[in-house]
Design an enzyme around this catalytic site. Structure first.
Site, PDB file in Angstrom:
ATOM      1  N   GLY A 229      84.987 -28.134  44.408  1.00  0.00           N
ATOM      2  CA  GLY A 229      85.293 -27.899  43.038  1.00  0.00           C
ATOM      3  C   GLY A 229      84.409 -28.844  41.968  1.00  0.00           C
ATOM      4  O   GLY A 229      83.587 -29.850  42.717  1.00  0.00           O
ATOM      5  N   ASN A 230      84.708 -28.867  40.911  1.00  0.00           N
ATOM      6  CA  ASN A 230      84.056 -29.841  40.009  1.00  0.00           C
ATOM      7  C   ASN A 230      84.933 -30.056  38.972  1.00  0.00           C
ATOM      8  O   ASN A 230      86.234 -29.751  38.897  1.00  0.00           O
ATOM      9  CB  ASN A 230      82.799 -29.113  39.453  1.00  0.00           C
ATOM     10  N   ARG A 231      84.483 -31.072  38.024  1.00  0.00           N
ATOM     11  CA  ARG A 231      85.564 -31.358  37.074  1.00  0.00           C
ATOM     12  C   ARG A 231      85.453 -30.713  35.719  1.00  0.00           C
ATOM     13  O   ARG A 231      86.173 -31.286  34.823  1.00  0.00           O
ATOM     14  CB  ARG A 231      84.884 -32.953  36.609  1.00  0.00           C
TER      15      ARG A 231
END
Ligand code: CTP
Length: 423
Positions: A229-231
């Site tokens: 995932g990412n932020r």
């Protein structure tokens, strides 16, 4: 706009919850600072859930951020409702015995106090002197409304209606045009209607338009419990949705793993993976006048997703994770764009040895072929999950057509201005 809503300890504290709602619906970021006695009337969960921020009366919480200074310096507008006799007294004498009064000493933006107390307290010479002192210093103190008070008594001292407080407060920062976007007033009952009447509504330059916005960050499953995932928090995409709705658009918001409350009047389609996001965006896009890809879409996904939780191997060897590319949804949208449709991309860049943020942004604008590309610098406290953002908007040839910095709502407004010029 960042608004600080102070709430002092009076029975009218419950009406501040509606005021908070109205200010949020008008597109503002609102933080509540209650006094300790305000929490006797309405508890922290209400303030925190409605505002989306922590709400504490204490200066000694979260001290590493020096909250009374940070809140004061970060605010564009302060509203205290209800302002009790005690709060007026403490503010007038410059006390700093809780977070609200300490913050009142550090703010340099307009301050509006909306008093509420019994008539005798309002009429008392001490209160009159405190109000005069505050007004002399440039603090705006509303006259309380007249009417039914806590008990059977009536008279001056009633908290002005939340819509009137909101209108008076917004008028301090935007004289002559008190309204920041009023989101979907009709859907929110009489009080919101009052606010819409009392303030100039946002320009309706997206009326009759359908806009599709993707927001958040996709998650690519590795197994049933793990993902890549990412932020991305989704806050910029949600601000775009709120502001577009306030400017009259029909909005479809494709939200990838966002925990923010749904903006009112907006159709939210929740997705997790890039495949799901792609499906939802392509489903909505053919009918859209504008598509904005604000989501952080994973460029790669695991080549295979395990159907069960992957176990550690007894010999300690770690299996390599094989990735494969995801389709570029933005590139697909620009390829499938119909005449008159505007496609907008985002590019979060950090800059590197090959060039700065704008250099990479320009290259991406030419490569992606979107009508507009909003380039923002990320990393080192910028971009992801922060209150503020700064973007440079490029056209398909890489020319700068707009730039904006400030709250994510302000950035959203500037981006819609650039879009409207193309419609
Ligand atoms: N995007 C997309 N599909 C992808 C990757 C990105 O639609 N598979 C969109 C994003 O929503 C954003 C824009 O493309 O609007 C730019 O995303 P970014 O990740 O910065 O671009 P990339 O082409 O992946 O470039 P980079 O090599 O910098 O990762």
């Amino acid at each position: 706009m960042r608004i600080l809503l102070g709430v002092a300890g009076g029975i009218a504290a419950y009406k501040a919850a509606l005021l908070l709602r109205l200010l949020k619906e008008a597109g503002h970021d609102v933080r509540v600072v209650p006094t300790r006695s305000a929490l006797e009337f309405v508890g922290r969960p209400t303030w925190e859930a409605l505002s989306g921020h922590p709400a504490t009366p204490e200066v000694f919480e979260d001290v590493e951020h020096v909250p009374h200074v940070a809140l004061g310096q970060g605010a564009d507008l302060v509203v205290v409702a209800p302002a009790t006799a005690d709060l007026l007294s403490r503010a007038a004498t410059g006390r700093a015995d809780d977070l609200l009064t300490s913050t009142l000493l550090t703010v340099r933006c307009p301050v509006l106090l909306a008093p509420a107390m019994h008539t005798e307290m309002w009429d008392h010479a001490a209160t009159r002197a405190n109000v005069a002192t505050l007004r002399d210093r440039g603090v705006h103190v509303m006259e309380p409304a007249s009417g039914r008070l806590t008990g059977s008594d009536t008279g001056p001292g009633r908290l002005p209606e939340p819509a009137d407080i909101a209108a008076a407060a917004l008028a301090l920062v935007t004289p002559g045009a008190a309204g920041a976007p009023v989101a979907d007033a009709a859907a929110h009952g009489a009080a919101a209607d009052d606010l819409a009447d009392a303030t100039d509504p946002a320009p309706q330059d997206l009326a009759g338009r359908h806009v599709v916005i993707s927001a958040g960050g996709t998650r690519e499953p590795i197994d049933p419990v793990r993902y890549l995932g990412n932020r991305s928090s989704g806050r910029q995409g949600y601000a775009l949705a709120r502001v577009a709705r306030a400017r009259g658009a029909r909005v479809t918001l494709v939200a990838a793993n966002v925990t923010l409350p749904d903006p009112s009047g907006v159709e939210v389609v929740a997705v997790e993976s890039t495949a799901q996001l792609r499906g939802a965006v392509h489903h909505a896009a053919p009918d859209a006048d504008v598509v904005v890809m604000a989501a952080a879409v994973a460029d790669f996904r695991p080549a295979r997703t395990a159907g069960h939780k992957l176990k550690k191997r007894a010999d300690g060897v770690v299996e390599p994770l094989v990735l494969e590319p995801n389709p570029d949804v933005l590139a697909e949208l620009t390829a499938a764009r119909r005449p008159g449709q505007v496609v907008v991309g985002f590019a979060a860049e950090t800059g590197d040895t090959d060039g700065d943020v704008l250099h990479h942004g320009r290259a991406k604008a030419r490569r992606k072929g979107a009508d507009l590309l909003a380039v923002n610098a990320v990393g080192a406290g910028l971009g992801f999950g922060t209150d503020d953002n700064a973007v440079t908007v490029l056209d398909a040839s890489g020319e700068v057509v707009a730039s904006a910095a400030g709250s994510k709502d302000a950035v959203a407004g500037a981006l819609w201005d650039a879009v409207v010029r193309l419609l």
